[in-house]
Design an enzyme around this catalytic site. Sequence first.
Site, PDB file in Angstrom:
ATOM      1  N   SER A  80       0.801  -1.231  -0.009  1.00  0.00           N
ATOM      2  CA  SER A  80      -0.016  -0.101   0.136  1.00  0.00           C
ATOM      3  C   SER A  80       0.862   1.335  -0.121  1.00  0.00           C
ATOM      4  O   SER A  80       1.731   1.538  -0.849  1.00  0.00           O
ATOM      5  CB  SER A  80      -1.064  -0.067   1.209  1.00  0.00           C
ATOM      6  OG  SER A  80      -1.931   1.042   0.918  1.00  0.00           O
TER       7      SER A  80
ATOM      8  N   HIS B 145      -7.752  -5.441  -0.019  1.00  0.00           N
ATOM      9  CA  HIS B 145      -6.762  -4.622   0.281  1.00  0.00           C
ATOM     10  C   HIS B 145      -6.263  -5.118   1.550  1.00  0.00           C
ATOM     11  O   HIS B 145      -7.215  -5.300   2.586  1.00  0.00           O
ATOM     12  CB  HIS B 145      -7.088  -3.090   0.287  1.00  0.00           C
ATOM     13  CG  HIS B 145      -5.846  -2.348   0.586  1.00  0.00           C
ATOM     14  ND1 HIS B 145      -5.105  -1.767  -0.648  1.00  0.00           N
ATOM     15  CD2 HIS B 145      -5.509  -1.588   1.342  1.00  0.00           C
ATOM     16  CE1 HIS B 145      -4.331  -1.041  -0.126  1.00  0.00           C
ATOM     17  NE2 HIS B 145      -4.215  -0.919   1.157  1.00  0.00           N
TER      18      HIS B 145
ATOM     19  N   ASP C  59     -10.217  -4.697  -4.280  1.00  0.00           N
ATOM     20  CA  ASP C  59      -9.573  -3.604  -3.854  1.00  0.00           C
ATOM     21  C   ASP C  59      -9.741  -2.392  -4.762  1.00  0.00           C
ATOM     22  O   ASP C  59      -9.270  -2.276  -5.884  1.00  0.00           O
ATOM     23  CB  ASP C  59      -7.797  -3.932  -3.926  1.00  0.00           C
ATOM     24  CG  ASP C  59      -7.173  -2.715  -3.158  1.00  0.00           C
ATOM     25  OD1 ASP C  59      -7.659  -1.709  -2.783  1.00  0.00           O
ATOM     26  OD2 ASP C  59      -5.823  -2.867  -3.281  1.00  0.00           O
TER      27      ASP C  59
END
Length: 302
Positions: free
Chosen positions: A147, A270, A240
């Site tokens: 991320s 995610h 995601d």
Amino acid sequence: MIADSKASGRPNAHLLPVAEARANFENDFGALERPDIAVTKDFEIEVDGGSIPARLYRPVAGGDPLALVVYFHGGGWLLGSVDSADGVTRRLALASGAAVLSVGYRRGPESRFPTAVNDAIAAVRWAVAHAGDLGADPARLAVAGDSAGGNLAAVAAAQLRGDSSVHIRHQVLAYPVTTCDLSIGFDPDYEGIMLYRDELQWHQDNYLSGPQDAADPRVSPLAGDLAGLPPATVILAECDPIRPQGARYAQALREAGVEVSDRTYPGMLHGFFGMDMVWDESREAMDFAATRLAAALAPPAQ
């Protein structure tokens, strides 16, 4: 998992004070199972204006120097820590056979852009300079992250591209943040599955020094020159909402002549990377990353 989260009644991160959102993040990830590993050791890395924590993970004690992966945790540049990433970094070291150095860069809003970027670059340089203390081979170096940590890994690789003292041989990017332009970097079909559009904007607002930073390649690497970057492994989750960012980045790397292998894991969301105890797909993704790292960081043939 999504149903349990909604049933808890706990507001999402962007609806809370940053300190409370951080505490929730740490509690959630701190409750996860952590596999045993041979060696962990904490360090302090001196950076401009202070120091930052780092933690070394070695799958074996002693022996020959290992390949080294410098890892940056996720959390939107605001949340997360070396402790919250402890499970994924242990798993990555065990799966790849490499030493993993997890870096606790400074976060917004207390330390806004470009502090985290500068910390990431300084940490990679520190790791190379102190490879002997880490039991690592500085010539067999990779960066990795998930991320916002994937963002920092990608940016560090780009910023260190011309540094003759640092040779990054690979980058592993799990659902990386690659653009602040949510018109192209957000899939509304999956809004509310772990992430909300307003939440992403909240992260940006607390990280950037001003709106002008959003287009800076050190924030949005998709906007930068990608030629000559290290080969990349890009791991994506089908459900995601920021999957388009990673997919676009993988394609842009290919178009720039960079060798890329990317996989999208069906049904995943995610944050799934490193959650081997929950999903088989997480284990598959970790094995994929480990295989790619092992190949990229193999010692030279005798």
